[in-house]
Design an enzyme around this catalytic site. Sequence first.
Site, PDB file in Angstrom:
ATOM      1  N   ASP A 134      55.313  24.599  78.952  1.00 44.97           N
ATOM      2  CA  ASP A 134      54.580  23.473  78.369  1.00 44.97           C
ATOM      3  C   ASP A 134      55.546  22.393  77.888  1.00 44.97           C
ATOM      4  OD1 ASP A 134      52.503  21.932  77.357  1.00 44.97           O
ATOM      5  OD2 ASP A 134      52.550  22.935  75.411  1.00 44.97           O
ATOM      6  N   GLU A 135      56.090  21.647  78.841  1.00 45.07           N
ATOM      7  CA  GLU A 135      56.963  20.519  78.493  1.00 45.07           C
ATOM      8  C   GLU A 135      56.863  19.465  79.580  1.00 45.07           C
ATOM      9  OE1 GLU A 135      61.130  21.553  78.381  1.00 45.07           O
ATOM     10  OE2 GLU A 135      60.907  23.037  79.964  1.00 45.07           O
ATOM     11  N   TYR A 136      57.448  18.298  79.272  1.00 38.77           N
ATOM     12  CA  TYR A 136      57.524  17.168  80.205  1.00 38.77           C
ATOM     13  C   TYR A 136      56.172  16.560  80.563  1.00 38.77           C
ATOM     14  CZ  TYR A 136      62.299  18.853  80.617  1.00 38.77           C
ATOM     15  OH  TYR A 136      63.576  19.274  80.336  1.00 38.77           O
TER      16      TYR A 136
END
Length: 278
Positions: A134-136
């Site tokens: 869960d990033e970017y």
Amino acid sequence: MAMLASFGACAARNVVFLNNPSPQDVKDIAHYRVKSTGKPFFSDLVLFAANINGSTPNTPVLYYNTEMSTILNQNIDAVRQLQNNGIKVQISYLGNHQNAGWSCNMTSRTATRLANAMVADVIKYGLDGISVDDEYSTCSGSASSFYAVLKAIRAHPYFGGKTLSKALWSDSQYFRSPYNAANQLTEGYEMTYAGSVGYLAPYVGYGMAKSSLFLGISPEFSSASQARSIAQSVANGGYQGVMIWAPNAFLDRTAAAQYYTEIVKAQAGATESVEYMP
């Protein structure tokens, strides 16, 4: 040292993430084997990464870059070779600098649709699970939406027996009631890469079992001797094993075998070694 003996030869499980791998990178994973048993050093491979694209949180679309498409659509035999050797293969889904992702504020219908799309592709390609990164994404922070996607994946009738793992770091907001991700995840890989087993302890507090937790090690930041020390602390702490980040980017076959040897010595005893066995 008594704890070492309790593990047996590579009873610990180890996970590898391959960053935009070639088909040969994938095939190589089955060839790293513990010399005394002939068994693979790695229990799981995570293909990193497919993406979640979208112009709004409620219009997410799964995207596969050239490397992922090449493996899944043209070289799926590389995945099957690993699975035939008892190695599970997950795929990671990652944000892509767009306005959609795991924890974007989406409707419950969108969360279910996103989950169903991921599971459909896991089934299509015969994979063993999904890994959450869960990033970017340009949107994030909705614990309720994040939990809804996880719950829909786990509830899917064709996902039974598969792995739902998460890249863990700075994410305590997703492990609080009533949206505690620990209730849905089957495994977690801590990715701070600072070498401290203490980073796993909070997740035990959130409700994850030690047997589901792995500490990340990156050859970019930790030498082989340091990796052995880190793996020793993981074993002493009673956790499942280690996760190696992107060895395909930092180690050739010889250096990789030496790196994994230092880890297996910590896990199973000083006489153990890992070799690349063609």
